[in-house]
Enzyme design. Structure first.
Site, PDB file in Angstrom:
ATOM      1  N   LYS A  23      58.175 -16.742 105.536  1.00  0.00           N
ATOM      2  CA  LYS A  23      56.896 -16.775 104.924  1.00  0.00           C
ATOM      3  C   LYS A  23      55.955 -17.606 105.782  1.00  0.00           C
ATOM      4  O   LYS A  23      54.853 -17.374 105.896  1.00  0.00           O
ATOM      5  CB  LYS A  23      56.972 -17.393 103.547  1.00  0.00           C
ATOM      6  N   ASP A 292      60.873 -29.252 103.008  1.00  0.00           N
ATOM      7  CA  ASP A 292      61.438 -28.359 102.208  1.00  0.00           C
ATOM      8  C   ASP A 292      62.692 -27.842 101.952  1.00  0.00           C
ATOM      9  O   ASP A 292      63.180 -27.309 100.962  1.00  0.00           O
ATOM     10  CB  ASP A 292      60.786 -26.747 102.858  1.00  0.00           C
TER      11      ASP A 292
END
Length: 409
Positions: A23, A292
Site C-alpha cells: 500500500k 506498524d
C-alpha cells in the site's frame, strides 16, 4: 461482518501465499505517475487505500473523500496544493477528521500554498486551491509522521527549484523516507539525505519507466506471527519480495529470528520456517522505524507466553484508532496484562489465554489482522472483520489457505 476463528487441524503448516503490492509503495507510485504520466506501474495494491488514492488523483474540482486512508490524505494534500488550476475539498471519515494535518498544511503554506480549514483548525476537511509553489526551502519537526515528509518529497521534483527540507530534531521512520527517495531515484530524480537535511533536485520531465511495486511487508508480518505460533517445521512461502527492500517493515526477517522463525530469500519469494521453539521469556524492541508491526509483535508474544517492551510508538495514538489504547483493551480480553504510555507498550509474560473472546477492531485493519494468528492458540471472534479491505482484502481467504477455520457469524 463478524468472524469466528479457530485452527482445528495439525498446527504444522506448509503452504504458499501470494500477497498484493505494498500500500505504501502503491500510493507513492500513483502520485509520481500523476506528476509524470509516462510512468507505468506493475503489481498495484488492491487495497481500499490504493483505490481511493487513484480516484482522488483523477479529480480536478469538487470533493475528494478519502474515507479512512491517512496516507492518501497526506499525499493528496501536497499534490493538490502544487497543482495550479485544481480546486478541491479534501475530506474523510469522522476518524480522519480527528487526525492532525496542521504540520503539513503549515509547511505547504510557507511554500505558497492556498489551503484553508473548513471545520476545525489543524484538521480535515480542508479546501485547497492549487497554485505554483514558489518557495524551495521548508522546515519540519523530525519526529512527526513520515507521511508528512514523504508528501513534500514526492512533489519536490515537480517544483521549479526542487526542495530543501530541514528536519528539526531526531528523525523517526527513516525507512519510509528512504523508500520515497528510492522511488524518486528509480525514475531518475536526484536527491541527497545528509544529516537532517534532505535536498531533492528539480526534474521537469522523466523518461518512460516502470515501477514494480513490491508486495507488502506489513501484510507479511501476520504470516511471521503465524509461523512463530505454529509447530517447529512449519514453512510458509510468500511472494513477491526483495531482499534489498525499500520497506522499513522488512526488519521482520531479523526480529522474528528471536521467535524461532528463519527467513530465506529466493526468486522474489521469502520462505518462513519455524526452525526452533523460542526460549526467551521477554523481548524489547525500538520500533520507531517500523511502528506498524507493533500490534503483530504484541500478539505473537502473548501467544507464545512471552513478555515484550515495545518503544518508539508515539505515532500510534493518531492512526486509524489509538492503537496503544486499543491493544491494551483487546489483549486484556484474552488474558494479557498490559501497560502503555504515550509511546510504549509493555506486555507481561503469561501462559493464560482466555478462549472465545470477541475482538473489537475500531475501524482499524491492523487490529483485525494482528489478532488473526492467535486462532492457532485459542478460538476467538473478530468484530467488523471486513475492515481488512483497507490494506489486504484477501486476508481471511489467505488464512483459510493455511488451514484456519473462518466462520461468518
Amino acid at each position: 461482518m463478524k468472524l469466528k476463528l479457530s485452527f482445528p487441524s495439525d498446527k504444522k503448516i506448509t503452504k504458499s501465499v501470494a500477497i498484493t503490492g505494498s500500500k505504501s509503495e502503491t500510493n507513492r507510485s500513483l502520485l509520481l505517475r500523476a506528476l509524470y504520466p509516462n510512468i507505468k506501474i506493475e503489481n498495484l495494491s488492491n487495497s481500499d487505500d490504493g483505490e481511493v488514492m487513484q480516484k482522488g488523483l483523477s479529480i480536478s474540482k469538487g470533493i475528494v473523500d478519502i474515507h479512512h486512508a491517512g496516507t492518501a490524505m497526506r499525499f493528496l494534500t501536497a499534490y493538490f496544493a502544487s497543482q495550479a488550476g485544481k480546486e478541491v475539498t479534501l475530506t474523510g471519515s469522522q476518524r480522519m477528521q480527528e487526525r492532525p494535518i496542521k504540520v503539513l498544511v503549515e509547511a505547504l503554506q510557507s511554500m505558497g500554498a492556498d489551503i484553508t480549514y473548513i471545520k476545525n483548525e489543524g484538521y480535515p476537511p480542508i479546501q485547497i486551491k492549487g497554485r505554483a509553489l514558489d518557495k524551495s526551502e521548508v522546515r519540519l519537526p523530525a519526529n512527526i509522521s513520515s507521511q508528512y515528509i514523504s508528501a513534500l518529497l514526492m512533489i519536490a521534483p515537480s517544483l521549479p527549484n526542487g526542495l530543501k527540507l530541514d528536519l528539526v530534531g531526531k528523525i523517526t521512520s527513516v525507512p519510509y523516507i528512504k523508500m520515497t527517495l528510492g522511488l524518486l531515484r528509480q525514475i531518475g530524480v536526484e536527491s541527497h539525505f545528509d544529516g537532517n537535511m534532505i535536498t531533492v533536485l528539480p526534474k521537469p520531465a522523466v523518461e518512460e519507466s516502470t515501477l514494480v511495486v513490491e508486495s507488502d511487508w506489513s501484510s507479511a508480518s501476520y504470516f511471521y506471527s503465524i509461523a512463530a505460533l505454529s509447530e517447529v517445521g512449519s514453512q510458509i512461502e510468500l511472494s513477491a519480495y526483495k531482499e534489498n527492500s525499500l520497506q522499513g517493515d522488512s526488519v521482520l526477517s531479523t526480529i522474528y529470528r528471536d521467535f524461532g522463525v528463519e527467513t530465506t530469500f529466493e526468486d522474489n519469494k521469502i520462505l518462513l520456517k519455524k526452525a526452533r521453539e523460542c526460549e526467551l521469556k521477554t523481548v524489547a524492541y525500538d520500533l520507531a522505524n517500523a511502528p506498524d508491526i507493533a500490534q503483530t509483535i504484541s500478539v505473537t508474544c502473548f501467544g507464545l507466553g512471552m513478555g515484550c517492551h515495545l518503544t518508539g510508538l508515539h505515532t500510534l495514538p493518531i492512526k486509524e484508532t489509538d492503537r496503544l489504547g486499543a491493544m491494551k483493551t483487546e489483549l486484556e480480553k484474552v488474558g494479557a496484562t498490559v501497560e502503555i504510555n504515550h509511546e510504549s507498550l509493555t506486555l507481561k509474560p503469561s501462559t493464560r489465554i482466555v478462549s472465545g473472546a470477541s475482538i473489537d477492531t475500531y475501524h482499524d485493519h491492523r487490529m483485525a489482522m494482528a489478532f488473526g494468528p492467535l486462532a492457532l492458540k485459542t478460538t476467538l471472534k473478530v468484530n467488523d472483520a471486513g475492515v481488512v479491505s483497507k490494506s489486504y482484502p484477501d486476508y481471511w481467504k489467505d488464512l483459510e489457505i493455511l488451514g484456519f477455520q473462518v466462520e461468518k457469524l
